[in-house]
Design an enzyme around this catalytic site. Structure first.
Site, PDB file in Angstrom:
ATOM      1  N   GLY A   1      13.382  82.117  53.225  1.00  0.00           N
ATOM      2  CA  GLY A   1      13.714  81.722  53.974  1.00  0.00           C
ATOM      3  C   GLY A   1      14.701  80.745  53.367  1.00  0.00           C
TER       4      GLY A   1
ATOM      5  N   ARG B   1      10.695 104.255  62.467  1.00  0.00           N
ATOM      6  CA  ARG B   1      11.270 102.962  61.776  1.00  0.00           C
ATOM      7  C   ARG B   1      12.974 102.687  63.391  1.00  0.00           C
ATOM      8  NH1 ARG B   1      16.491 102.548  58.781  1.00  0.00           N
ATOM      9  NH2 ARG B   1      16.896 104.353  58.118  1.00  0.00           N
TER      10      ARG B   1
ATOM     11  N   ARG C   1      15.084  95.257  55.184  1.00  0.00           N
ATOM     12  CA  ARG C   1      14.664  96.614  55.798  1.00  0.00           C
ATOM     13  C   ARG C   1      16.303  97.079  56.135  1.00  0.00           C
ATOM     14  NH1 ARG C   1      10.147  98.696  58.060  1.00  0.00           N
ATOM     15  NH2 ARG C   1      10.830 100.264  60.010  1.00  0.00           N
TER      16      ARG C   1
ATOM     17  N   LEU D   1      18.648  98.899  58.607  1.00  0.00           N
ATOM     18  CA  LEU D   1      18.846  99.249  60.092  1.00  0.00           C
ATOM     19  C   LEU D   1      19.629  99.876  60.540  1.00  0.00           C
ATOM     20  CD1 LEU D   1      19.597  95.276  60.646  1.00  0.00           C
ATOM     21  CD2 LEU D   1      17.932  96.077  61.499  1.00  0.00           C
TER      22      LEU D   1
ATOM     23  N   ASN E   1      25.807  89.743  56.794  1.00  0.00           N
ATOM     24  CA  ASN E   1      24.596  90.157  55.858  1.00  0.00           C
ATOM     25  C   ASN E   1      25.294  89.445  54.695  1.00  0.00           C
ATOM     26  OD1 ASN E   1      22.384  90.862  55.108  1.00  0.00           O
ATOM     27  ND2 ASN E   1      23.336  91.900  53.878  1.00  0.00           N
TER      28      ASN E   1
ATOM     29  N   HIS F   1      24.932  89.080  50.639  1.00  0.00           N
ATOM     30  CA  HIS F   1      24.585  89.950  49.312  1.00  0.00           C
ATOM     31  C   HIS F   1      24.883  89.342  48.422  1.00  0.00           C
ATOM     32  CE1 HIS F   1      22.730  93.547  47.369  1.00  0.00           C
ATOM     33  NE2 HIS F   1      23.635  93.418  47.053  1.00  0.00           N
TER      34      HIS F   1
ATOM     35  N   SER G   1      28.192  87.983  48.839  1.00  0.00           N
ATOM     36  CA  SER G   1      29.241  88.385  49.530  1.00  0.00           C
ATOM     37  C   SER G   1      28.553  88.117  50.854  1.00  0.00           C
ATOM     38  CB  SER G   1      30.129  90.463  48.940  1.00  0.00           C
ATOM     39  OG  SER G   1      29.988  89.840  48.249  1.00  0.00           O
TER      40      SER G   1
ATOM     41  N   GLU H   1      25.385 101.658  56.371  1.00  0.00           N
ATOM     42  CA  GLU H   1      25.347 102.074  55.372  1.00  0.00           C
ATOM     43  C   GLU H   1      25.070 100.965  54.985  1.00  0.00           C
ATOM     44  OE1 GLU H   1      28.699 102.343  56.752  1.00  0.00           O
ATOM     45  OE2 GLU H   1      27.646 104.558  57.258  1.00  0.00           O
TER      46      GLU H   1
ATOM     47  N   ASP I   1      25.067  97.368  52.649  1.00  0.00           N
ATOM     48  CA  ASP I   1      25.886  96.617  51.355  1.00  0.00           C
ATOM     49  C   ASP I   1      27.442  96.944  52.126  1.00  0.00           C
ATOM     50  OD1 ASP I   1      23.569  95.051  51.531  1.00  0.00           O
ATOM     51  OD2 ASP I   1      23.023  95.712  49.854  1.00  0.00           O
TER      52      ASP I   1
ATOM     53  N   GLU J   1      25.653  80.747  47.323  1.00  0.00           N
ATOM     54  CA  GLU J   1      25.299  81.678  47.941  1.00  0.00           C
ATOM     55  C   GLU J   1      24.391  80.385  49.582  1.00  0.00           C
ATOM     56  OE1 GLU J   1      21.571  84.349  48.208  1.00  0.00           O
ATOM     57  OE2 GLU J   1      22.006  84.409  46.551  1.00  0.00           O
TER      58      GLU J   1
HETATM   59  C1  GRF Z   1      18.986  86.212  48.405  1.00  0.00           C
HETATM   60  O1  GRF Z   1      19.696  85.910  47.766  1.00  0.00           O
HETATM   61  C2  GRF Z   1      20.527  87.106  49.657  1.00  0.00           C
HETATM   62  O2  GRF Z   1      21.046  86.782  49.595  1.00  0.00           O
HETATM   63  C3  GRF Z   1      19.532  87.880  49.230  1.00  0.00           C
HETATM   64  O3  GRF Z   1      17.925  87.904  49.455  1.00  0.00           O
HETATM   65  C4  GRF Z   1      17.290  86.533  49.152  1.00  0.00           C
HETATM   66  C5  GRF Z   1      16.766  86.208  50.166  1.00  0.00           C
HETATM   67  O4  GRF Z   1      16.901  84.094  49.374  1.00  0.00           O
HETATM   68  N1  GRF Z   1      19.531  89.583  50.092  1.00  0.00           N
HETATM   69  P1  GRF Z   1      15.865  83.070  51.119  1.00  0.00           P
HETATM   70  O5  GRF Z   1      14.709  84.109  51.900  1.00  0.00           O
HETATM   71  O6  GRF Z   1      16.891  83.186  52.060  1.00  0.00           O
HETATM   72  O7  GRF Z   1      15.349  82.622  50.818  1.00  0.00           O
END
Ligand code: GRF
Length: 221
Positions: free
Chosen positions: A11, A65, A91, A93, A107, A109, A136, A143, A145, A174
Site C-alpha cells: 500500500g 472470477r 488480480r 479484472l 493503473n 505499473h 507508467s 488486456e 497493462d 512511482e
Molecule cells: C508497485 O510497484 C506497483 O507499481 C506494482 O505493485 C507495487 C505495489 O506497491 N503494480 P504498493 O502496494 O503500492 O506498495
C-alpha cells in the site's frame, strides 16, 4: 473528485495518495474508499488508519472470477468514484468489470510500457540489458497493462543493480508519478474521455513525462 483505490499489497502507493491529499497536493481529490482482495494487505491497514472505508473481499468466497469482480464492482460503484485507481492490485479484472468502470480506471505499473507488462518487470528490464527503467500510469483495459499510457517516469539502471535495488530506486518516483498524474486529472488538465486522452485540451499522442522537479511534460517532438 472522489477516488476509489484497489490494492492487494503493502500500500505504499495508496499512502502516497493519502499523504498528498492531506498536504493539499491532490487537486482537491479525496480518497473515499479502498478495496482489496487480501484482508491482510498493508493497504487496508493504511486506509483504516486514515479513517477511510476499507473493505476486503475474498476471492475464495465466490464461485468464479466474474462473480468476484461483479461483487467487487458493486461495492466500488456504490462509492460513486469519479476515478478508480489500481495501486498494486494484483488480480486481472474481467472485461465486464472494466466496462462498468467506463474508462475512468487507471493503473500504475513499474515498467516503461509497452515494455514488460505483467509480472517481474524489474527483472525483465535487467535481463534485457536496458539502460533505463521506469513506471507508467495507464488506462485499464481488459488486456493486462495494455491501455493507453497517460504518463511515465524514468530512472537509470546502474551497474550492479538487481531487481530489489532497481525497484527501490523506482518506488519513490512511482509515488510521485501517481500523485502528480492523479492531481492533473483532478485539476482537469488531464482528461480521460471515453476514447481519447487529452492534455490541456489537446489529444495526448504520447505519454506525459514526469521530470525531476515533478512536473508533467509532453514528449518532445
Ligand atoms: C508497485 O510497484 C506497483 O507499481 C506494482 O505493485 C507495487 C505495489 O506497491 N503494480 P504498493 O502496494 O503500492 O506498495
Amino acid at each position: 473528485m472522489r477516488i476509489v483505490v484497489l490494492a492487494s499489497g503493502r500500500g505504499s502507493n495508496l499512502r502516497a495518495l493519502l499523504d498528498a491529499e492531506q498536504a493539499g497536493q491532490l487537486g482537491g481529490a479525496h480518497v473515499a474508499a479502498v478495496f482489496s482482495d487480501r484482508a491482510a494487505s498493508g493497504a487496508l491497514a493504511i486506509a483504516h488508519a486514515a479513517g477511510r472505508d476499507a473493505v476486503a473481499l475474498a476471492p475464495a468466497h465466490f464461485p468464479s472470477r466474474p462473480a468476484f469482480d461483479a461483487a467487487l464492482f458493486d461495492h466500488v460503484l456504490a462509492a460513486a468514484p469519479d476515478l478508480i485507481v489500481c495501486a498494486g492490485y494484483m488480480r486481472v479484472l474481467c472485461a465486464d468489470a472494466v466496462a462498468r468502470a467506463r474508462g475512468r480506471m487507471i493503473n500504475i505499473h513499474p515498467s516503461l510500457l509497452p515494455l514488460y507488462p505483467g509480472l517481474k518487470p524489474h527483472a525483465r528490464a535487467l535481463a534485457a540489458g536496458d539502460a533505463e527503467h521506469g513506471a507508467s500510469v495507464h488506462r485499464v483495459v481488459p488486456e493486462v497493462d495494455a491501455g493507453a499510457v497517460l504518463s511515465q517516469v524514468r530512472v537509470p539502471i546502474l551497474p550492479g543493480d538487481d531487481a530489489d535495488t532497481l525497484a527501490a530506486r523506482l518506488l519513490p518516483r512511482e509515488h510521485a508519478l501517481l500523485v502528480t498524474t492523479v492531481r492533473a486529472v483532478a485539476e482537469g488538465q488531464l482528461t480521460l474521455g471515453p476514447d481519447a486522452l487529452a492534455w490541456r485540451g489537446n489529444p495526448l499522442h504520447a505519454p506525459l513525462s514526469l521530470k525531476g522537479d515533478d512536473r508533467l511534460e509532453e514528449a518532445a517532438g
